[in-house]
Enzyme design. Structure first.
Site, mmCIF file in Angstrom:
data_model
loop_
_atom_site.group_PDB
_atom_site.id
_atom_site.type_symbol
_atom_site.label_atom_id
_atom_site.label_comp_id
_atom_site.label_asym_id
_atom_site.label_seq_id
_atom_site.Cartn_x
_atom_site.Cartn_y
_atom_site.Cartn_z
ATOM 1 N N HIS A 168 -12.870 -5.927 15.091
ATOM 2 C CA HIS A 168 -12.906 -6.920 13.771
ATOM 3 C C HIS A 168 -14.191 -6.816 13.680
ATOM 4 O O HIS A 168 -15.097 -7.470 12.916
ATOM 5 C CB HIS A 168 -13.270 -7.908 15.417
ATOM 6 C CG HIS A 168 -12.737 -9.379 14.816
ATOM 7 N ND1 HIS A 168 -13.485 -9.978 13.575
ATOM 8 C CD2 HIS A 168 -12.591 -10.682 15.411
ATOM 9 C CE1 HIS A 168 -13.006 -11.530 14.246
ATOM 10 N NE2 HIS A 168 -12.141 -11.440 14.552
ATOM 11 N N ASP A 386 3.609 -7.359 0.309
ATOM 12 C CA ASP A 386 4.536 -6.601 -0.369
ATOM 13 C C ASP A 386 3.969 -5.529 -0.992
ATOM 14 O O ASP A 386 3.503 -4.862 -2.001
ATOM 15 C CB ASP A 386 5.129 -7.831 -1.596
ATOM 16 C CG ASP A 386 6.615 -7.155 -2.341
ATOM 17 O OD1 ASP A 386 7.196 -6.317 -1.846
ATOM 18 O OD2 ASP A 386 6.952 -7.807 -3.283
#
Length: 437
Positions: A168, A386
């Site tokens: 993170h 995608d």
């Protein structure tokens, strides 16, 4: 108001068999800059590994190679992810971009299809461990551990799961999704729609520090309600609750129906008010117990000039609401919603820069049990990730810390919200009963 429907529980991983390859290091395809990358005071306190999964209903025969090759290409642009952490002469974390050890990449095969895994928004730890590769050095040697790992798991019937573990300190959710979407663009042979910017010095602390306060966010809350014993005695359980558009509208109506509403109240604020109150009641907090709600707020657009769209890093602060639970329980929920909306509106450039200065000077202390951190992932744009065979059908992460709650998109309808949180067993049952019916 109809009751929120509890979504399917996380699938136990005991019956899931996953065969994994030995990790191989993926390096940037071309030579990348060396040197050291400055990490901000916000990055310093975000030094935890976050695991996420992207679940695709179908893929191609060469999907693993496509993802792996695209990773090598995208690392040219996101080259710090191939480096390792180090310490500066001041003892601060930095990224050593000269230590180009790459990103561990694992190929795997599972003995199931996507449908049999059910709701993947919050994964059982056993399932997460099988679908996301976590380097063994992460726990004990964080400065030598990879900043990113990737695992591609092929499923029956052509399905595929991409699991990543990302430190993170390298990025918040907004930046992480932009990285994933850049990776998927390259996999489809497209140019990057957003070029990353790695200059974090725009968020350096000011010298001398200019701290405007007081900051309620840093108040240390005492446990006068004996919550610690409850967490120690009982099993901590994670459950999720599904709010469709009708239920969200009912919650919003409830949060604006009583009391003097001075500003526009969003569905997020209304649902946050409901969850904060219900959790505090479920934990049987005493009237004089202080309770704090904190919310991550993106401040990219708050700076002048605004942070560039390609900024890769952490650009969130955590405004909070602090009160005694007696006040929280007695006031109408519209007043609680007002508190939350006002806290969010406080975030401006002065607030953000003051928070950066405070963290640099004083550091960060872990939140107490009386604190609830609610983070919304509903607007993270994972739907455009995608890689060449359609958008992910589901997106998920692991179980949550005791003081956290996550709002996620519904896995069947993206306009729905799934509320996920962890509580001791008895408190969870009470929490469920306290949700409006």
């Amino acid at each position: 108001m109809p009751s929120p429907v509890e979504t399917p529980k996380v699938v136990d991983g005991s019956a899931l068999t996953v065969e994994k390859s030995i990790p191989v290091a993926v390096h940037p395809e071309h030579e990348t800059p060396g040197g050291f990358l400055f990490l901000t005071s916000i990055d310093q306190v975000a030094h935890i590994v976050v695991s996420t999964v992207y679940c695709f209903e179908r893929s191609n025969d060469n999907a693993v190679d496509v993802i792996k090759q695209a990773l090598s290409k995208v690392l040219v642009h996101y080259y710090p992810l191939a480096g390792r952490l180090a310490k500066s002469s001041e003892g601060k974390l930095i990224v050593d971009c000269q230590k180009k050890l790459g990103v561990p990449f694992v190929e795997a095969v599972a003995d199931c299809d996507l449908d049999s895994l059910g709701d993947m928004s919050i994964l059982h730890p056993d399932v997460l461990g099988k679908l996301v590769y976590k380097d063994p050095t992460t726990q004990n040697m964080p400065e030598t551990a990879p900043l990113l790992t990737a695992q591609v798991t092929k499923l029956k019937n052509g399905g595929l799961i991409l699991g990543i573990a990302l430190n993170h300190c390298m990025s918040d959710g907004i930046s992480a999704i932009k990285f994933i979407n850049s990776w998927s663009e390259i996999a489809r042979g497209k140019p990057l729609s957003v070029v990353p910017c790695h200059d974090r010095t725009i968020l350096k602390p000011r010298m001398p520090h200019q701290i405007c306060g007081p900051y309620d966010d840093f108040v240390q809350i005492s446990d006068v309600s004996n919550m610690t014993t409850l967490y120690e005695k009982e099993q901590n359980v994670c459950r999720s609750f599904h709010f469709d558009s009708e239920k969200l509208a009912a919650v919003k109506k409830m949060a604006t129906a009583c009391g003097q509403v001075k500003r526009s109240i969003t569905s997020f604020v209304a649902l946050t008010a409901l969850v904060w109150r219900a959790r505090s009641m479920a934990l049987k907090m005493k009237p004089h117990q202080q309770t704090m709600l904190t919310i991550p707020v993106d401040f990219r657009s708050k700076l002048s000039p605004p942070i560039s769209d390609g900024f890769f890093g952490n650009a969130v602060v955590f405004p909070c609401c602090l009160c005694n639970t007696g006040e929280l329980f007695d006031e109408p929920i519209s007043s609680t919603a007002e508190r939350i909306a006002e806290a969010i509106e406080r975030v401006n450039e002065d607030y953000a820069r003051s928070r950066i200065d405070y963290l640099d000077k004083y550091g960060f202390e872990e939140f107490a049990l009386g604190t609830l951190l609610i983070s919304s992932w509903t607007k993270l744009d994972y739907g455009i990730s995608d890689f060449g065979w359609g958008e992910p059908r589901q997106f998920g992460t692991g179980s949550l810390p005791a003081k956290s709650c996550l709002f996620m998109r519904g896995w069947r309808n993206k306009k729905d919200v799934v509320v996920v949180l962890s509580l001791p067993f008895s408190a969870m049952n009470t929490f469920q009963e306290l949700l409006p019916v």
